[in-house]
Design an enzyme around this catalytic site. Sequence first.
Site, PDB file in Angstrom:
ATOM      1  NE  ARG A 222      -3.783   1.842   2.961  1.00 41.42           N
ATOM      2  CZ  ARG A 222      -3.488   2.815   3.985  1.00 41.42           C
ATOM      3  NH1 ARG A 222      -2.590   2.967   4.484  1.00 41.42           N
ATOM      4  NH2 ARG A 222      -4.465   3.572   4.227  1.00 41.42           N
ATOM      5  CD  GLU A 313      -6.662   6.697   9.500  1.00 48.04           C
ATOM      6  OE1 GLU A 313      -6.449   5.725   9.734  1.00 48.04           O
ATOM      7  OE2 GLU A 313      -6.262   8.068   9.742  1.00 48.04           O
ATOM      8  CD  GLU A 415      -3.718   3.561   8.325  1.00 46.62           C
ATOM      9  OE1 GLU A 415      -3.632   4.241   9.364  1.00 46.62           O
ATOM     10  OE2 GLU A 415      -4.036   4.634   7.433  1.00 46.62           O
TER      11      GLU A 415
END
Length: 519
Positions: A222, A313, A415
């Site tokens: 990522r 996020e 994450e």
Amino acid sequence: MFHPRRTLRVLLLPLAAGLALTALPAQTAQAASTLTNTGFESDGAGAATPAGWSESGSTGASYVEAGGRSGSYRLSHYSSAAYKVETYQYLSGLTNGNYKLTAWVRSGGGQNSAYIALKNCGSSEQRTDLPVSASGWIRIVVPINVTNNQCTISINSDANAGNWINVDDLSFASGTSSTSIHGADISSLAKSEAKGGVYKNSSGTTGDALAILKSNGMNYARLKVWVNPADGYNNQTRVLALAKRIKAQGMKLLVDFHYSDTWADPGAQAKPAAWAGHSYSQLKTDVYNHTYDVLNALKAQGTTADMVQVGNEINGGMLWSEGSTDNWTQLAGLLNSGYDAVKAVNSSTTVALHLAKGGDLAGTRWWFDSAVSNGVKFDVIGLSYYGYWHGSLYDFQTTLDDAASRYGKPVYVAETAYPFRLDSEDSHENIIDVSGELVSGYAASTAGQTRWMKDIASIVEAVPNGRGLGVFYWEATWTAVTGNGWDPTDASSGNGWENQALFGYDDRPLPAMAWFSHR
């Protein structure tokens, strides 16, 4: 709020009767093709050996007690002295093929080992550790390929005095389970190497960090992309260069668009300087063009992105204030602009939406209900889950499972991470650096970090209907290197993360890399 001492005291009350019983000899292993007494309801509290099950070792530490997950009773392992016990059931006459054991478990932690295994099935024994969860039941799965028409279901504790586990509601049926993403975010790698960062293999020989990660089982990388960062890293040019290396290792690539010149997260979603003052309509065009340009350049060099996160996020939206969750109509337009750009480059690239709400059931529902009602397009759901910030493992599983079923989409952990020590290697204070910040049952040690990752992977694997895709470890390569700090505008900033990397202070791979080889 959960009170461990109160719960343990409640747990101990019915134990007195059970522990006072004389240990019974192990039962004769039964020969049946169907798992029986799966909820431990055939016996009343205090039964020393559950009907249909057998025991070996410290048999007095295995018994039935009140407090089942769905029924009245459960299996417990506990003793006031150190113990090692196995509760098992032998099945024969099985049709060969793939099977999956599902069980609901709780554990107070502290054992040398606590796991459920499928063994003597003709193929390699398969184990799944019991996650540390005192306050809520967690579902785990154990898959096996039966090749000799038999299998033993085995519940094991190698425990210290006072350690306990609960097991209930097992099922054993045809099926498989696995995850496809065993990945890590390595966005810090290029700058680390440029500033002198070194990565070594387990024998201490300096090598390519990507090759070392791949050799340990990593299959997906990522990379974040900023628009015009001050330090010149994590921009389109750097992402293109690192993507070539990733694909050369045979790994897949996730591109994480922050739509900013710096960190975008729940507390900050600043527009890039180049887009400042742009109207909402222009911002939609900006998102499309930027997303398309980066992904098309990747495609042109033969490193097409396999997955893309449109925003990072984005709990409160992105490109504030125009794309705030205070204005869902506009946020939906920006997200769909990104989605359309991804699909225009390559229709088979997966588009993810990513929140930092791994243990927040209500918040995740509110966000995705709002997205769906506003026509937002997406393929999968990504959640950040850090146990020291985002709730218990029970909260995490509940949220993950609900997202998968409520929206009918695959889910993954975008994450997570865990410290292998608390002290810093540099002068910059670590983000997690005191024991009070840790998750109960998971020490800041190489063993604690390893267990955390294996347990996270197990919970994702157990998502019903095969919708758990896997896990990305966050910033596996962000070791302490002077100049490779968190702030792209400040060359003297540290990172605060070296105690949560997957390379140790000696630059060698940590044992936690073993989770990459999780099923």
